[in-house]
Design an enzyme around this catalytic site. Structure first.
Site, short mmCIF file in Angstrom:
data_model
loop_
_atom_site.label_atom_id
_atom_site.label_comp_id
_atom_site.label_asym_id
_atom_site.label_seq_id
_atom_site.Cartn_x
_atom_site.Cartn_y
_atom_site.Cartn_z
N TRP A 19 0.81 -1.23 0.00
CA TRP A 19 0.00 0.00 0.00
C TRP A 19 0.84 1.27 0.00
O TRP A 19 1.85 1.37 0.72
CB TRP A 19 -0.89 0.02 1.24
CG TRP A 19 -1.54 1.34 1.50
CD1 TRP A 19 -1.05 2.39 2.22
CD2 TRP A 19 -2.82 1.76 1.01
NE1 TRP A 19 -1.94 3.44 2.21
CE2 TRP A 19 -3.04 3.07 1.48
CE3 TRP A 19 -3.81 1.15 0.21
CZ2 TRP A 19 -4.20 3.79 1.19
CZ3 TRP A 19 -4.97 1.87 -0.07
CH2 TRP A 19 -5.15 3.17 0.42
N ASN A 21 0.03 5.75 0.08
CA ASN A 21 -0.87 6.88 -0.11
C ASN A 21 -0.08 8.17 -0.31
O ASN A 21 0.76 8.19 -1.23
CB ASN A 21 -2.03 6.95 0.90
CG ASN A 21 -1.70 6.94 2.37
OD1 ASN A 21 -1.16 5.98 2.89
ND2 ASN A 21 -2.06 7.98 3.08
N ASP A 22 -0.33 9.20 0.47
CA ASP A 22 0.17 10.54 0.14
C ASP A 22 1.66 10.65 -0.20
O ASP A 22 2.49 10.04 0.47
CB ASP A 22 -0.04 11.50 1.33
CG ASP A 22 -1.39 11.39 1.98
OD1 ASP A 22 -2.22 10.59 1.55
OD2 ASP A 22 -1.60 12.13 2.96
N GLN A 38 3.65 7.81 2.09
CA GLN A 38 2.95 7.02 3.10
C GLN A 38 2.91 5.57 2.61
O GLN A 38 2.44 5.30 1.50
CB GLN A 38 1.52 7.56 3.28
CG GLN A 38 1.48 8.99 3.79
CD GLN A 38 1.69 9.06 5.28
OE1 GLN A 38 0.80 8.75 6.06
NE2 GLN A 38 2.89 9.47 5.70
N TRP A 81 2.81 9.96 9.76
CA TRP A 81 1.89 10.47 8.76
C TRP A 81 2.48 11.61 7.93
O TRP A 81 3.67 11.90 8.01
CB TRP A 81 0.57 10.87 9.44
CG TRP A 81 -0.24 9.67 9.87
CD1 TRP A 81 0.11 8.35 9.74
CD2 TRP A 81 -1.53 9.69 10.50
NE1 TRP A 81 -0.89 7.56 10.24
CE2 TRP A 81 -1.90 8.34 10.70
CE3 TRP A 81 -2.40 10.71 10.88
CZ2 TRP A 81 -3.13 8.01 11.29
CZ3 TRP A 81 -3.60 10.37 11.47
CH2 TRP A 81 -3.96 9.04 11.67
N THR A 82 1.60 12.26 7.21
CA THR A 82 2.05 13.18 6.15
C THR A 82 2.80 14.40 6.66
O THR A 82 2.47 14.97 7.70
CB THR A 82 0.84 13.53 5.27
OG1 THR A 82 0.62 12.41 4.43
CG2 THR A 82 1.06 14.75 4.42
N ARG A 145 -3.46 17.77 11.45
CA ARG A 145 -2.43 17.01 10.74
C ARG A 145 -1.97 17.64 9.43
O ARG A 145 -2.63 18.50 8.89
CB ARG A 145 -2.92 15.59 10.47
CG ARG A 145 -4.22 15.45 9.71
CD ARG A 145 -4.64 13.97 9.63
NE ARG A 145 -5.87 13.78 8.91
CZ ARG A 145 -7.08 13.85 9.47
NH1 ARG A 145 -7.22 14.12 10.75
NH2 ARG A 145 -8.16 13.66 8.72
N ASP A 146 -0.82 17.17 8.98
CA ASP A 146 -0.23 17.46 7.67
C ASP A 146 0.33 18.89 7.54
O ASP A 146 -0.17 19.71 6.75
CB ASP A 146 -1.25 17.19 6.54
CG ASP A 146 -1.98 15.86 6.71
OD1 ASP A 146 -1.39 14.93 7.30
OD2 ASP A 146 -3.15 15.76 6.27
N GLU A 200 -7.39 18.24 5.10
CA GLU A 200 -6.15 17.46 5.14
C GLU A 200 -5.16 18.04 4.13
O GLU A 200 -5.55 18.66 3.15
CB GLU A 200 -6.43 15.99 4.76
CG GLU A 200 -7.34 15.26 5.73
CD GLU A 200 -7.43 13.76 5.41
OE1 GLU A 200 -7.35 12.95 6.35
OE2 GLU A 200 -7.61 13.39 4.23
C1 FRU Z 1 -4.48 11.90 3.70
C2 FRU Z 1 -4.11 11.40 5.09
C3 FRU Z 1 -3.46 12.49 5.91
C4 FRU Z 1 -2.69 11.69 6.92
C5 FRU Z 1 -2.25 10.49 6.12
C6 FRU Z 1 -2.25 9.20 6.89
O1 FRU Z 1 -4.67 10.86 2.80
O2 FRU Z 1 -5.26 10.91 5.74
O3 FRU Z 1 -4.35 13.41 6.47
O4 FRU Z 1 -1.60 12.41 7.44
O5 FRU Z 1 -3.14 10.38 5.02
O6 FRU Z 1 -1.74 8.15 6.10
#
Ligand code: FRU
Length: 505
Positions: A19, A21-22, A38, A81-82, A145-146, A200
């Protein structure tokens, strides 16, 4: 399984498995582009979030590196996280990221490279006194966050902004710092939009209204507008607006309040989220990364053993012609993958016509196309066969709108995949042809209309149109209007994504 393996992309960035993500903390350092992301090392479904790391000379061919950061401290044990990178004037690199704590509280943490003279930036040190920011009073512990890249204000102090919400109002908090260790929360927030929910991955950066180059994050003054982007947790889309940033009051005001963040323009009208820009100081451009998730089922993702890719990085500039939007365009480096091309010019497409193009395989393509419609014939009725947002119309004032759409309804015989129609309108100015660019990479189509005014990314999971059965056609579904089309298409080579360790640089 042949089908599933055909769906894996060949020139988009992705880890070898599992997996993603960001995109996180993109930066350029000592000749190398760094991308963090991520990542779940254990599964093709979100969890155990760790920072993956890869480097590239050209943003197309990548070397995978060992993880930059793992969830191994109380303040990030539930996920690293991000976050975003800031390059200080002396060349030091500051990384700020969100940690999900042992108590599931969202905090901001500081990290930096162990050795700045290592071009690979292999080792990262988490600041021993982390976290450096806790959710402030009035902010929910899971609504914080972020952090963005920081910029310098007129008082010489650094600023950064962090997305949150209060009730259903999406907001972005402002912080000031001089050392990246202690932070002052400002009384005033950067911006708020009622009804937009949790913000986010806020992104905030200047664009030049006069020059073609990108701007470093601290640039402001006459001839500069600021883009504010938020990824809406409630509807999983990236929205942006153009506006003006007052660095004294630390307030941002949208140019058009009706097109404010979250209620106006989207960066991408398809499957695209949690995007982030950075300033490429080497080529003086602002580059945008975005997470392209899957629209198939988790069961299928587990079978495939992977989920998600990153978009081809896009340059972002202000659209001087319309003055109302940004332009996103695939970086020119992607053109290095172009090989044998096919061209067809000024072919007339009568209503209902279908023209197969002599392109042997449609798995990996870069296509540019332009279309002209007989304006006389076009007066009055407008037509399109797709329902969602795609039926062109004449406004009450007699002006017409052009729509740009990606119709996935016939893209697959699978029942557990997204098959909607994505779309939005796109400004076509007087004297302009309707033009588009498509990057096709197996299960991804990134499409750009009018030089990048409207962008749609879609995931498609063809079950029949795979291998040699994947073809390209030009068609005109109108009933009364002919279209003249010109197309140029290139086969795209696969990018080189090397596993770690590799022999030599
Ligand atoms: C966005 C998010 C961020 C967070 C991260 C966690 O996709 O939800 O807000 O930091 O992904 O994986």
């Amino acid at each position: 399984n042949d089908m599933l393996s055909w769906q894996r992309t060949s020139f988009h960035f992705q880890p070898q498995e599992n997996w993603m993500n960001d995109p996180n903390g993109p930066l350029f350092h000592m000749g190398w582009y760094h991308l963090f992301y991520q990542y779940n090392p254990d599964s093709a479904i979100w969890g155990n979030i760790t920072w993956g790391h890869a480097i590239s000379r050209d943003l197309i061919n990548w070397l995978h590196l060992p993880f930059a950061m793992q969830p191994d401290q109380w303040y990030d044990i539930n996920g690293v996280w991000t976050g975003s990178a800031t390059i200080l004037p002396d060349g030091k690199i500051v990384m700020l990221y969100t940690g999900d704590t042992d108590d599931l509280v969202q905090v901001q943490n500081l990290a930096y490279p162990a050795n700045l003279s290592d071009p690979l930036l292999l080792n990262w040190i988490k600041y021993p006194d982390n976290p450096v920011m806790f959710p402030p009073p009035g902010i929910g512990s899971t609504d914080f966050r972020d952090p963005t890249t920081a910029w310098i204000g007129p008082d010489g102090k650094w600023r950064l902004t962090i997305g949150s919400k209060v009730n259903k109002t999406g907001i972005s908090l402002m912080y000031r710092t001089t050392d990246f260790i202690s932070y002052e929360l400002l009384d005033e927030i950067l911006h708020a939009v009622p009804g937009t929910g949790m913000w986010e991955c806020v992104d905030f950066y200047p664009v030049s209204v006069t020059e073609a180059n990108g701007l470093d994050t601290s640039v402001n003054g006459p001839g500069v507008k600021h883009v504010l982007k938020s990824s809406l947790d409630d509807d999983k889309h990236d929205y942006y607006a153009l506006g003006t940033y007052d660095p004294i009051k630390d307030k941002w005001t949208p140019d058009n309040p009706e097109l404010d963040v979250g209620i106006g323009l989207r960066l991408d009208y398809g499957k695209y989220y949690a995007s982030k820009t950075f300033y490429d100081q080497d080529k003086k451009r602002r580059l945008l990364w975005g997470w392209i998730g899957e629209t198939d089922s988790e069961t299928t993702d587990l079978l495939k053993g992977w989920a998600s890719v990153q978009s081809i990085p896009r340059t972002v500039v202000f659209d001087k012609k319309t003055g109302t939007n940004i332009l996103q365009w695939p970086i020119k480096e992607v053109e290095s993958l172009r090989s044998g091309s096919y061209e067809i010019d000024d072919v007339e497409l009568k209503p209902g016509s279908l023209v197969p193009l002599k392109i042997s395989s449609a798995a990996q393509l870069d296509i540019v196309a332009s279309f002209e419609v007989d304006e006389e014939a076009f007066k009055g009725t407008f037509e399109a066969d797709a329902s969602y947002n795609c039926t062109a119309s004449t406004g009450v004032d007699g002006s017409s709108k052009t729509y740009f759409c990606a119709d996935q309804s016939r893209s697959s015989t699978a029942s557990d995949v997204g098959k909607g129609v994505y779309g939005s309108d796109v400004p076509v100015l007087h004297g302009e042809k309707l033009s588009m660019r498509l990057l096709v990479d197996h299960s991804i189509v990134e499409s750009f209309a009018q030089g990048g005014r409207t962008v749609i990314t879609s995931r498609v999971y063809p079950t029949r149109a795979i291998y040699s059965a994947a073809r390209v056609f030009l068609f005109n579904n109108a009933t009364g209007v002919s279209v003249t089309a010109s197309v140029k298409a290139w086969q795209m080579a696969s990018a080189n994504l090397k596993p770690f360790p590799f022999d030599q640089l």
